[in-house]
Design an enzyme around this catalytic site. Structure first.
Site, mmCIF file in Angstrom:
data_model
loop_
_atom_site.group_PDB
_atom_site.id
_atom_site.type_symbol
_atom_site.label_atom_id
_atom_site.label_comp_id
_atom_site.label_asym_id
_atom_site.label_seq_id
_atom_site.Cartn_x
_atom_site.Cartn_y
_atom_site.Cartn_z
ATOM 1 N N ASP A 124 34.689 0.585 19.194
ATOM 2 C CA ASP A 124 34.941 -0.840 18.971
ATOM 3 C C ASP A 124 34.850 -1.641 20.268
ATOM 4 O O ASP A 124 35.652 -2.539 20.522
ATOM 5 C CB ASP A 124 36.325 -1.030 18.324
ATOM 6 C CG ASP A 124 36.610 -2.483 17.934
ATOM 7 O OD1 ASP A 124 35.644 -3.233 17.716
ATOM 8 O OD2 ASP A 124 37.790 -2.865 17.886
ATOM 9 N N HIS A 156 34.741 -5.862 17.031
ATOM 10 C CA HIS A 156 35.169 -6.580 15.832
ATOM 11 C C HIS A 156 35.336 -8.077 16.067
ATOM 12 O O HIS A 156 35.446 -8.841 15.111
ATOM 13 C CB HIS A 156 36.452 -5.967 15.248
ATOM 14 C CG HIS A 156 37.695 -6.222 16.046
ATOM 15 N ND1 HIS A 156 38.232 -5.289 16.898
ATOM 16 C CD2 HIS A 156 38.517 -7.299 16.116
ATOM 17 C CE1 HIS A 156 39.330 -5.772 17.447
ATOM 18 N NE2 HIS A 156 39.526 -6.998 16.991
ATOM 19 N N SER A 212 42.549 -9.864 20.642
ATOM 20 C CA SER A 212 41.581 -8.772 20.722
ATOM 21 C C SER A 212 40.545 -9.021 21.805
ATOM 22 O O SER A 212 39.966 -10.105 21.896
ATOM 23 C CB SER A 212 40.862 -8.603 19.382
ATOM 24 O OG SER A 212 41.615 -7.848 18.490
#
Length: 261
Positions: free
Chosen positions: A103, A73, A172
């Site tokens: 992911d 992402h 992230s």
């Protein structure tokens, strides 16, 4: 024996021992992990076809020829990705491995001589153990946070490490270390309800990450449950992320000397 004589003998003995104020002796586990591994952590900026930032996240090198790990992402939907590492800016060249359901991606970068982290066996993670997270929350490069493993969760098809170490948009893709300085997870998401309910993907998922000939624009993960949110800072988070001028100012504001030395 007189008290003064005993005291003098004790002082003499103490003088032969290593100095307790020695910096190395007092270095915390988190400080040691940061010192040894910040050099392998990067900041990624995903750009659209107008060269405007889409997302900002973190990543870390796993090979000495510039291959890094991050969340899908962070890079998904991008036309181009800048990789900031130790005061230098390179690019993400291509995706090597990708799993939409997990992911996760591995990415070849333009850097060809890079330090690496060590990977642990995340199947051995236990609730309550200490963790250290490195990354670039809000673009603040070289940020270190600490906490514990708060739980081991299964959410749908996803296996997650619940951690209390603070993470924020921009975290992230950053590595989550155990107390031995090995990566056990990849910082990924936080709960939109509650406090310090943060989540990392277990690093063992990298073992089964399939090769993929996919473009960055197509490397999009499955949707996150409504009560959770990814920890990449996106253009939806703040209008200034979409300002090229704002991003051009960021490196001088967000640089951490420890991450560039």
């Amino acid at each position: 024996m007189k008290v003064a004589t005993v005291f003098s003998a004790a002082l003499a003995m103490t003088a032969t021992l290593p100095a307790l104020h020695d910096a190395a002796a007092l270095e915390s586990v988190a400080a040691q992990i940061a010192r040894e591994n910040l050099q392998a952590v990067v900041t990624l900026v995903a750009l659209d076809d107008h060269d405007q930032p889409l997302a900002l996240g973190s990543g870390f090198f796993i090979t000495r020829d510039g291959v890094l790990v991050t969340n899908a992402h962070v890079v998904g939907g991008a036309t181009r990705i800048n990789v900031r590492w130790r005061g230098r800016t390179g690019t993400a060249v291509r995706i090597l491995n990708f799993a939409r359901k997990h992911d996760l991606v591995t990415v070849q970068t333009s850097f060809d001589s890079t330090p690496t982290v060590s990977l642990a066996d995340s199947d051995k993670v236990v609730v309550g153990q200490d963790v250290v997270v490195l990354g670039s929350p809000q673009g603040l490069e070289g940020t270190v946070s600490t906490g514990i493993v708060g739980g081991l969760r299964t959410m749908g098809a996803a296996r997650l490490l619940q951690i209390t170490a603070p993470i924020s948009p921009g975290s992230s893709g950053g590595p989550v270390f155990d107390s031995t300085g090995r990566v056990i997870g990849i910082a990924t998401a936080t709960s939109s309800k509650g406090q310090n309910l943060n989540f990392a993907l277990p690093v063992n998922l990298l073992r089964d990450l399939p090769p993929a000939a996919v473009s960055f624009t197509a490397a999009k993960p499955v949707a996150m449950p409504v009560y959770m949110k990814y920890c990449a800072r996106t253009s939806a988070d703040s209008s200034d992320l979409r300002s090229t001028n704002a991003w051009n100012r960021a490196p001088s504001i967000a640089r951490n000397d420890a991450a560039t030395s």
